[in-house]
Design a protein around this motif. Structure first.
Motif, PDB file in Angstrom:
ATOM      1  N   TRP A   1       0.817  -1.227  -0.109  1.00 14.17           N
ATOM      2  CA  TRP A   1       0.068  -0.013   0.021  1.00 14.17           C
ATOM      3  C   TRP A   1       0.858   1.229   0.016  1.00 14.17           C
ATOM      4  O   TRP A   1       1.841   1.230   0.944  1.00 14.17           O
TER       5      TRP A   1
ATOM      6  N   THR B   1       1.172   5.679  -0.198  1.00 16.68           N
ATOM      7  CA  THR B   1       0.539   6.690  -0.379  1.00 16.68           C
ATOM      8  C   THR B   1       1.320   7.842  -1.201  1.00 16.68           C
ATOM      9  O   THR B   1       2.523   7.505  -1.347  1.00 16.68           O
TER      10      THR B   1
ATOM     11  N   SER C   1      -2.689   5.191  -3.222  1.00 14.42           N
ATOM     12  CA  SER C   1      -3.620   5.994  -2.682  1.00 14.42           C
ATOM     13  C   SER C   1      -3.027   7.554  -3.139  1.00 14.42           C
ATOM     14  O   SER C   1      -1.868   7.653  -3.057  1.00 14.42           O
ATOM     15  N   GLY C   2      -3.956   8.371  -3.117  1.00 12.85           N
ATOM     16  CA  GLY C   2      -3.547   9.699  -3.245  1.00 12.85           C
ATOM     17  C   GLY C   2      -5.131  10.803  -3.233  1.00 12.85           C
ATOM     18  O   GLY C   2      -6.021  10.063  -3.255  1.00 12.85           O
TER      19      GLY C   2
ATOM     20  N   VAL D   1      -4.932  12.250   2.905  1.00 14.67           N
ATOM     21  CA  VAL D   1      -4.223  11.482   3.942  1.00 14.67           C
ATOM     22  C   VAL D   1      -4.594  12.119   5.283  1.00 14.67           C
ATOM     23  O   VAL D   1      -4.336  11.911   6.398  1.00 14.67           O
TER      24      VAL D   1
ATOM     25  N   LEU E   1      -9.090   7.848   6.002  1.00 14.44           N
ATOM     26  CA  LEU E   1      -8.252   7.164   6.323  1.00 14.44           C
ATOM     27  C   LEU E   1      -8.624   5.798   6.862  1.00 14.44           C
ATOM     28  O   LEU E   1      -8.086   4.427   6.536  1.00 14.44           O
TER      29      LEU E   1
ATOM     30  N   ALA F   1       4.961   4.863   3.514  1.00 11.94           N
ATOM     31  CA  ALA F   1       4.339   6.462   3.754  1.00 11.94           C
ATOM     32  C   ALA F   1       5.507   7.104   2.773  1.00 11.94           C
ATOM     33  O   ALA F   1       6.224   7.672   3.510  1.00 11.94           O
TER      34      ALA F   1
ATOM     35  N   ALA G   1       3.389  10.062   0.794  1.00 17.08           N
ATOM     36  CA  ALA G   1       2.826  11.442   0.514  1.00 17.08           C
ATOM     37  C   ALA G   1       3.410  12.334   1.235  1.00 17.08           C
ATOM     38  O   ALA G   1       4.035  12.362   2.386  1.00 17.08           O
TER      39      ALA G   1
ATOM     40  N   GLN H   1       1.501  10.827   7.908  1.00 13.92           N
ATOM     41  CA  GLN H   1       2.168   9.628   7.729  1.00 13.92           C
ATOM     42  C   GLN H   1       2.262   8.832   8.929  1.00 13.92           C
ATOM     43  O   GLN H   1       2.259   7.303   8.931  1.00 13.92           O
TER      44      GLN H   1
ATOM     45  N   PHE I   1      -1.084   6.775   9.294  1.00 12.75           N
ATOM     46  CA  PHE I   1      -1.099   5.762   8.078  1.00 12.75           C
ATOM     47  C   PHE I   1      -0.797   4.514   8.626  1.00 12.75           C
ATOM     48  O   PHE I   1      -1.158   3.657   8.603  1.00 12.75           O
TER      49      PHE I   1
END
Length: 271
Positions: free
Chosen positions: A9, A11, A35-36, A60, A66, A85, A87, A114, A117
């Motif tokens: 996964w 981000t 994800s974004g 995020v 989330l 993590a 992003a 982050q 996350f």
């Protein structure tokens, strides 16, 4: 290490390092969750992958979104084996001219979000007794760089969280990696925030001539496969700066030994 069939996964997966990591992992048989905020761009990345992909678009900073995405991510294949993590937003402004709102936004996206996350996944990974958590810091998370005070604060903080988390999770079988990229050829500089919070809109020569994102991603995943805890991905002066500030493996081992010897249990017993 063979990652085929695992689930990653990522981000910040719609472009740059995130998209390159997705392509690299998919090429190794890893199913990817992307994800974004931009669903169309995430779909474009997914369409280019050599493995199955699930798109989970959300901001995020949205805790409810989330939590929902985390449940969907785990439910997709029953597991998340690799969590990245990634992003983040960079900065190009001197401290004396930068609005506090810029500090809050960068720290919220690059650090707090982050952490949130990873917090949603550490229980899942610990219960399974395996997993890899990758935190994309920066050489600016090792060395304070002018015009990036907010970015440095967030990236230093992310590394500190990850190092402490690694020690706590050391008995669990979950591996924690902190990646310190130097200049990588992405849109990071164009998307950086200026003093008033507006988008910079132009790149730096160092970024444009930086490591190709695909090459950087391969280096990162190769190092993860070797269970390297601190992964510096840079060239020239940036690499030298990162290596100068590298944490010795013996120190990581020493802190992990504290955990193995009951440090956390003793602290909790003391209240």
């Amino acid at each position: 290490m063979d990652f085929a069939g695992q689930v990653a996964w990522i981000t910040g997966a719609s472009s740059g390092i995130g998209a390159a990591l997705a392509r690299e992992l998919a090429g190794r048989g890893v199913n990817c969750i992307l994800s974004g905020r931009d669903e169309a761009r995430l779909q474009a990345v997914a369409d280019d992958l050599a493995a199955e992909a699930l798109i989970l678009p959300f901001d995020v900073r949205d805790d409810a979104a989330l939590a929902d995405a985390t449940a969907q991510a785990i439910g997709w294949k029953g597991q998340v084996d690799i969590a990245i993590a990634n992003a983040g937003i960079s900065q190009r402004s001197r401290a004396t001219r930068t609005d506090m709102a810029v500090y809050r936004e960068i720290i919220d996206v690059d650090l707090t979000a982050q952490i949130a996350f990873s917090q949603g996944l550490i229980g899942h990974m610990s219960e399974r007794g395996s997993g890899h958590l990758l935190f994309i810091s920066s050489i600016a998370g090792k060395v304070g760089v002018p015009m990036r005070t907010a970015y440095c604060a967030a990236k230093f903080g992310l590394a500190g969280y990850a190092d402490a988390l690694r020690a706590e999770l050391s008995p669990s079988g979950v591996e924690v990696h902190v990646i310190y990229p130097g200049s990588v050829a992405t849109d990071v500089s164009r998307n950086a925030l200026t003093a008033d919070g507006s988008r910079r809109g132009k790149s730096d020569k160092a970024i444009d001539e930086g490591i190709p994102a695909g090459e950087a991603a391969k280096t990162m995943i190769d190092a993860m496969a070797l269970n390297q805890r601190e992964i510096i991905v840079a060239r020239g002066m940036e690499q030298a700066m990162g290596e100068l500030r590298r944490t010795p493996d013996q120190l990581f081992d020493q802190v992990a030994a504290m955990v193995a010897n009951g440090y956390m249990e003793k602290m909790e017993a003391e209240g």
